[in-house]
Design an enzyme around this catalytic site. Sequence first.
Site, PDB file in Angstrom:
ATOM      1  N   GLU A   1      14.698 -20.426 -17.214  1.00 54.40           N
ATOM      2  CA  GLU A   1      15.963 -19.845 -16.757  1.00 54.40           C
ATOM      3  C   GLU A   1      15.742 -18.396 -16.326  1.00 54.40           C
ATOM      4  O   GLU A   1      14.957 -17.681 -16.934  1.00 54.40           O
ATOM      5  CB  GLU A   1      16.967 -19.911 -17.924  1.00 54.40           C
ATOM      6  CG  GLU A   1      18.378 -19.535 -17.585  1.00 54.40           C
ATOM      7  CD  GLU A   1      19.345 -19.715 -18.774  1.00 54.40           C
ATOM      8  OE1 GLU A   1      19.261 -20.749 -19.499  1.00 54.40           O
ATOM      9  OE2 GLU A   1      20.166 -18.815 -18.986  1.00 54.40           O
TER      10      GLU A   1
ATOM     11  N   ASP B   1      18.279 -15.152 -15.345  1.00 50.09           N
ATOM     12  CA  ASP B   1      19.707 -14.832 -15.443  1.00 50.09           C
ATOM     13  C   ASP B   1      20.137 -13.501 -14.874  1.00 50.09           C
ATOM     14  O   ASP B   1      19.515 -12.470 -15.155  1.00 50.09           O
ATOM     15  CB  ASP B   1      20.120 -14.728 -16.936  1.00 50.09           C
ATOM     16  CG  ASP B   1      20.036 -16.032 -17.664  1.00 50.09           C
ATOM     17  OD1 ASP B   1      20.242 -17.071 -17.048  1.00 50.09           O
ATOM     18  OD2 ASP B   1      19.759 -15.997 -18.884  1.00 50.09           O
TER      19      ASP B   1
ATOM     20  N   GLU C   1      23.899 -11.886 -15.499  1.00 52.23           N
ATOM     21  CA  GLU C   1      25.226 -12.082 -16.077  1.00 52.23           C
ATOM     22  C   GLU C   1      25.954 -10.750 -16.060  1.00 52.23           C
ATOM     23  O   GLU C   1      25.356  -9.719 -16.357  1.00 52.23           O
ATOM     24  CB  GLU C   1      25.130 -12.582 -17.527  1.00 52.23           C
ATOM     25  CG  GLU C   1      24.476 -13.939 -17.651  1.00 52.23           C
ATOM     26  CD  GLU C   1      24.543 -14.506 -19.066  1.00 52.23           C
ATOM     27  OE1 GLU C   1      24.304 -15.709 -19.225  1.00 52.23           O
ATOM     28  OE2 GLU C   1      24.836 -13.737 -20.009  1.00 52.23           O
TER      29      GLU C   1
ATOM     30  N   ASN D   1      17.833 -11.805 -18.036  1.00 45.84           N
ATOM     31  CA  ASN D   1      16.953 -12.420 -19.025  1.00 45.84           C
ATOM     32  C   ASN D   1      16.066 -13.443 -18.314  1.00 45.84           C
ATOM     33  O   ASN D   1      16.401 -13.917 -17.222  1.00 45.84           O
ATOM     34  CB  ASN D   1      17.772 -13.107 -20.126  1.00 45.84           C
ATOM     35  CG  ASN D   1      17.002 -13.291 -21.427  1.00 45.84           C
ATOM     36  OD1 ASN D   1      15.812 -12.939 -21.522  1.00 45.84           O
ATOM     37  ND2 ASN D   1      17.654 -13.856 -22.427  1.00 45.84           N
TER      38      ASN D   1
ATOM     39  N   ARG E   1      14.762  -5.078 -33.713  1.00 39.93           N
ATOM     40  CA  ARG E   1      14.945  -6.516 -33.557  1.00 39.93           C
ATOM     41  C   ARG E   1      13.618  -7.265 -33.657  1.00 39.93           C
ATOM     42  O   ARG E   1      13.583  -8.435 -34.029  1.00 39.93           O
ATOM     43  CB  ARG E   1      15.589  -6.759 -32.186  1.00 39.93           C
ATOM     44  CG  ARG E   1      15.843  -8.191 -31.849  1.00 39.93           C
ATOM     45  CD  ARG E   1      16.680  -8.249 -30.578  1.00 39.93           C
ATOM     46  NE  ARG E   1      16.613  -9.559 -29.963  1.00 39.93           N
ATOM     47  CZ  ARG E   1      16.669  -9.762 -28.649  1.00 39.93           C
ATOM     48  NH1 ARG E   1      16.760  -8.730 -27.817  1.00 39.93           N
ATOM     49  NH2 ARG E   1      16.619 -10.973 -28.172  1.00 39.93           N
TER      50      ARG E   1
END
Length: 288
Positions: free
Chosen positions: A107, A109, A111, A126, A274
């Site tokens: 994918e 992206d 957005e 992404n 993260r």
Amino acid sequence: MALFSNLKALRNQVVLSLIVVLGCFTSPSAANFYRTSDITWGDGRAKIVDGGRGLSLSLDQYSGSGFQSKNEYLFGRFDMQLKLVPGNSAGTVTTFFLSSQGEGHDEIDFEFLGNASGQPYTVHTNVYAQGKGNKEQQFQLWFDPTAAFHTYSIVWNSQRIIFLVDNSPIRVFHNHESIGIPFPKNQPMRVYCSLWNADDWATQGGRVKTDWTKAPFVAHYRNFNINACAAGGACDSQSGNSWQTQELDANGRNRMRWVQQRHMVYNYCADAQRFPQGTSNECKRSRF
Ligand SMILES: *[C@@H]1O[C@H](CO)[C@@H](O)[C@H](O)[C@H]1NC(C)=O
């Protein structure tokens, strides 16, 4: 003058003009939503307008809407002009992305996360390869994306993926298979676009909810241009196939550096919190 002093040059000039003129007549059909796309979601909320040149998506309390390309592609350049939901667009997400189907999907992206009136949209990008994502970069724009149409492009070739806004590169994701990072290159992808409600997370981390008194929310799409290779290998290259080897030149690198320094608001490569075990290996390579 000297340029046109010989007949051969003049003839070449005429032939070239003819090609340019013919090109102008043939390329609008490439941007026809009737020909390229199917509305797949929204029960009448998605509408093709302007003889196929435009498409509007709307969102209300009951449903969003969406469309997808009729064909699947393996590499290509995809350009879309978009005018985003104006005013209070908090909670809404407008998308333009490529995706394969099934398990271990790929994918790419774009957005657009709406915001309260007067607050900036976030452009979220992404890349997923073989089902693995976690490669987000987010930007704010240097213009109001709701006031006029702007062009958002994805260039996807075997060596890299380039995200462009009005032809300025904002992100490059390189093929780093040589150091074990999967890259989307075996699964054909379709183009998907949608407008939907994501007020559980989209705006300021889900704190700002969609204001349904402002519905319906409408986003406009225009001039969808595809220069790509079909899953079987045949390439439609109306506007040339320079995308197949496209990379950044010095200008592009400077422009991208400017965008990333001034307008990037999140980078997975810089998120040590993260990824306490260390960020992904491609992050250690040069940014460009
Ligand atoms: C909305 O605006 C706020 C305040 O300027 C900003 O922090 C946030 O990143 C913006 N975008 C989204 C999607 O929340």
